[in-house]
Design an enzyme around this catalytic site. Sequence first.
Site, PDB file in Angstrom:
ATOM      1  N   SER A  67      -2.633   1.028 -12.424  1.00 28.78           N
ATOM      2  CA  SER A  67      -1.068   1.128 -12.640  1.00 28.78           C
ATOM      3  C   SER A  67       0.049   0.480 -11.531  1.00 28.78           C
ATOM      4  CB  SER A  67      -0.749   1.788 -14.082  1.00 28.78           C
ATOM      5  OG  SER A  67       0.483   1.035 -14.521  1.00 28.78           O
ATOM      6  N   ASP A  68       1.056  -0.441 -11.616  1.00 28.79           N
ATOM      7  CA  ASP A  68       1.628  -1.211 -11.084  1.00 28.79           C
ATOM      8  C   ASP A  68       2.809  -1.564 -11.532  1.00 28.79           C
ATOM      9  OD1 ASP A  68       1.821  -0.650  -7.409  1.00 28.79           O
ATOM     10  OD2 ASP A  68       2.828  -2.351  -8.526  1.00 28.79           O
ATOM     11  N   GLN A  69       4.028  -1.695 -11.667  1.00 28.07           N
ATOM     12  CA  GLN A  69       5.270  -2.110 -10.983  1.00 28.07           C
ATOM     13  C   GLN A  69       5.924  -2.366 -10.535  1.00 28.07           C
ATOM     14  OE1 GLN A  69       8.591   1.037 -13.197  1.00 28.07           O
ATOM     15  NE2 GLN A  69       7.831  -0.258 -14.309  1.00 28.07           N
TER      16      GLN A  69
END
Length: 193
Positions: A67-69
Amino acid sequence: MHIVLASTSRYRQEIIARLGLPFCAEPPVCDETPLPGETALETAVRLARVKAQSLAGKHPEALIIGSDQVALLDDKQIGKPGGFEQGVEMLKWMSGRTVVFHSALALYNTASGRLQECVGITRVTLRRLTEAQIRNYLTREPDALHCAGSAKSEGLGGALLEKVESDDPNALIGVPLFQLITMLGNEGVEVLK
């Protein structure tokens, strides 16, 4: 088949733990620098994918979550501040404005090679904040310096926010959980079993 979270973020670990499924968390092996000309959306998706795939060699039969934001304002990607004064400057810039958070998710089945990806979009409008309010917030909520733009929606960070628009409130914290549940189901993992 076991579940691995490719992250050391305690916030992401807390979200995944809500599912009640056993999992382990390990740091991914990747460079998180945006590529030249890459949009915020492209950066988030690429990094989520790379994080998930980076642990495949260690886990040949696993479902690996990456996951990355990436936050975006004025067509500029907003990262983690790196220090208190940088956090103050970021929040002053974001004050009274709407920031778009791209929360990408990748689920990689290392046994089959199947990769599922999605992105949760969250629009966050911040209140108009004085510099004194910003400094007080960062002093009282030092963990915010580890978040994109120094804005953390949990806890005291709620005082920064005027409005949040999203299909999944978990996406803002770092994992589009509703989509993850669907992806896990596609791999035969039923959360409500």
